[in-house]
Design a protein around this motif. Sequence first.
Motif, mmCIF file in Angstrom:
data_model
loop_
_atom_site.group_PDB
_atom_site.id
_atom_site.type_symbol
_atom_site.label_atom_id
_atom_site.label_comp_id
_atom_site.label_asym_id
_atom_site.label_seq_id
_atom_site.Cartn_x
_atom_site.Cartn_y
_atom_site.Cartn_z
ATOM 1 N N ALA A 95 -6.483 9.914 9.836
ATOM 2 C CA ALA A 95 -6.778 10.974 10.786
ATOM 3 C C ALA A 95 -7.997 11.748 10.318
ATOM 4 N N ARG A 96 -8.906 11.971 11.233
ATOM 5 C CA ARG A 96 -10.037 12.846 10.955
ATOM 6 C C ARG A 96 -9.699 14.177 11.599
ATOM 7 N N LEU A 97 -9.438 15.156 10.765
ATOM 8 C CA LEU A 97 -8.945 16.413 11.272
ATOM 9 C C LEU A 97 -9.505 17.586 10.495
ATOM 10 N N ARG A 98 -9.320 18.733 11.088
ATOM 11 C CA ARG A 98 -9.716 19.977 10.457
ATOM 12 C C ARG A 98 -8.463 20.760 10.123
ATOM 13 N N ALA A 99 -8.246 20.977 8.855
ATOM 14 C CA ALA A 99 -7.099 21.752 8.410
ATOM 15 C C ALA A 99 -7.314 23.224 8.712
ATOM 16 N N ASP A 100 -6.218 23.917 8.800
ATOM 17 C CA ASP A 100 -6.274 25.343 9.120
ATOM 18 C C ASP A 100 -7.032 26.129 8.056
ATOM 19 N N TYR A 101 -6.981 25.647 6.834
ATOM 20 C CA TYR A 101 -7.615 26.332 5.717
ATOM 21 C C TYR A 101 -9.009 25.785 5.399
ATOM 22 N N GLY A 102 -9.441 24.776 6.123
ATOM 23 C CA GLY A 102 -10.724 24.151 5.866
ATOM 24 C C GLY A 102 -11.798 24.582 6.837
ATOM 25 N N GLY A 103 -13.032 24.261 6.469
ATOM 26 C CA GLY A 103 -14.157 24.611 7.308
ATOM 27 C C GLY A 103 -14.862 23.431 7.940
ATOM 28 N N THR A 104 -14.346 22.219 7.696
ATOM 29 C CA THR A 104 -14.965 21.021 8.226
ATOM 30 C C THR A 104 -13.902 19.960 8.494
ATOM 31 N N TYR A 105 -14.312 18.882 9.141
ATOM 32 C CA TYR A 105 -13.408 17.765 9.388
ATOM 33 C C TYR A 105 -13.398 16.849 8.172
ATOM 34 N N ASP A 106 -12.200 16.479 7.761
ATOM 35 C CA ASP A 106 -12.010 15.572 6.641
ATOM 36 C C ASP A 106 -11.063 14.451 7.035
ATOM 37 N N ASP A 107 -11.110 13.372 6.264
ATOM 38 C CA ASP A 107 -10.248 12.225 6.514
ATOM 39 C C ASP A 107 -8.993 12.296 5.666
ATOM 40 N N TYR A 108 -7.858 12.075 6.313
ATOM 41 C CA TYR A 108 -6.577 12.030 5.638
ATOM 42 C C TYR A 108 -5.935 10.683 5.893
ATOM 43 N N TRP A 109 -5.231 10.188 4.896
ATOM 44 C CA TRP A 109 -4.650 8.847 4.954
ATOM 45 C C TRP A 109 -3.143 8.872 4.813
ATOM 46 N N GLY A 110 -2.501 7.965 5.518
ATOM 47 C CA GLY A 110 -1.081 7.760 5.359
ATOM 48 C C GLY A 110 -0.791 6.940 4.125
ATOM 49 N N GLN A 111 0.484 6.736 3.849
ATOM 50 C CA GLN A 111 0.881 6.061 2.619
ATOM 51 C C GLN A 111 0.741 4.546 2.675
ATOM 52 N N GLY A 112 0.583 4.003 3.849
ATOM 53 C CA GLY A 112 0.481 2.566 4.030
ATOM 54 C C GLY A 112 1.802 1.937 4.410
ATOM 55 N N SER A 113 1.750 0.975 5.311
ATOM 56 C CA SER A 113 2.937 0.259 5.768
ATOM 57 C C SER A 113 2.684 -1.237 5.680
ATOM 58 N N GLN A 114 3.591 -1.935 5.040
ATOM 59 C CA GLN A 114 3.454 -3.378 4.897
ATOM 60 C C GLN A 114 3.853 -4.079 6.186
ATOM 61 N N VAL A 115 2.970 -4.907 6.684
ATOM 62 C CA VAL A 115 3.246 -5.761 7.826
ATOM 63 C C VAL A 115 3.090 -7.202 7.370
ATOM 64 N N THR A 116 4.148 -7.965 7.502
ATOM 65 C CA THR A 116 4.131 -9.358 7.091
ATOM 66 C C THR A 116 4.483 -10.240 8.280
ATOM 67 N N VAL A 117 3.620 -11.193 8.566
ATOM 68 C CA VAL A 117 3.817 -12.103 9.678
ATOM 69 C C VAL A 117 4.018 -13.507 9.114
#
Length: 121
Positions: free
Chosen positions: A97-119
């Motif tokens: 997610a590219r978002l602006r936190a309430d305490y921040g002054g700019t947009y930053d990238d945040y990442w999830g923990q990752g999900s394994q997908v196996t086909v």
Amino acid sequence: QVQLMESGGGLVQAGGSLRLSCAASGSILSINAMGWYRQNPGNQRELVAVITSGGNTIYANSVKGRFTISRDNTKNTVYLEMNSLKPEDTAVYYCKARLRADYGGTYDDYWGQGSQVTVSS
């Protein structure tokens, strides 16, 4: 404190479907875009799909016509519906997610923990 929580990964047979979800929570002022990336051992993390705050979407050529990204702005959640899955889709899928936190002054990238997908074939 911003956090991205992923769910929906798992094991599926080739030709099957899977749906990933990612919910952003915390002190978020605004979200510019959310998307999905994937990575497997030995490879760089690559973009799968992105959806902007305006609803525009971008897909990797390898998933066009098979994957669909969508969002629910009221829940700060992005989804990735994966159809006609192939073994080559096997990877760890990361929400971003590219978002602006309430305490921040700019947009930053945040990442999830990752999900394994196996086909499996």
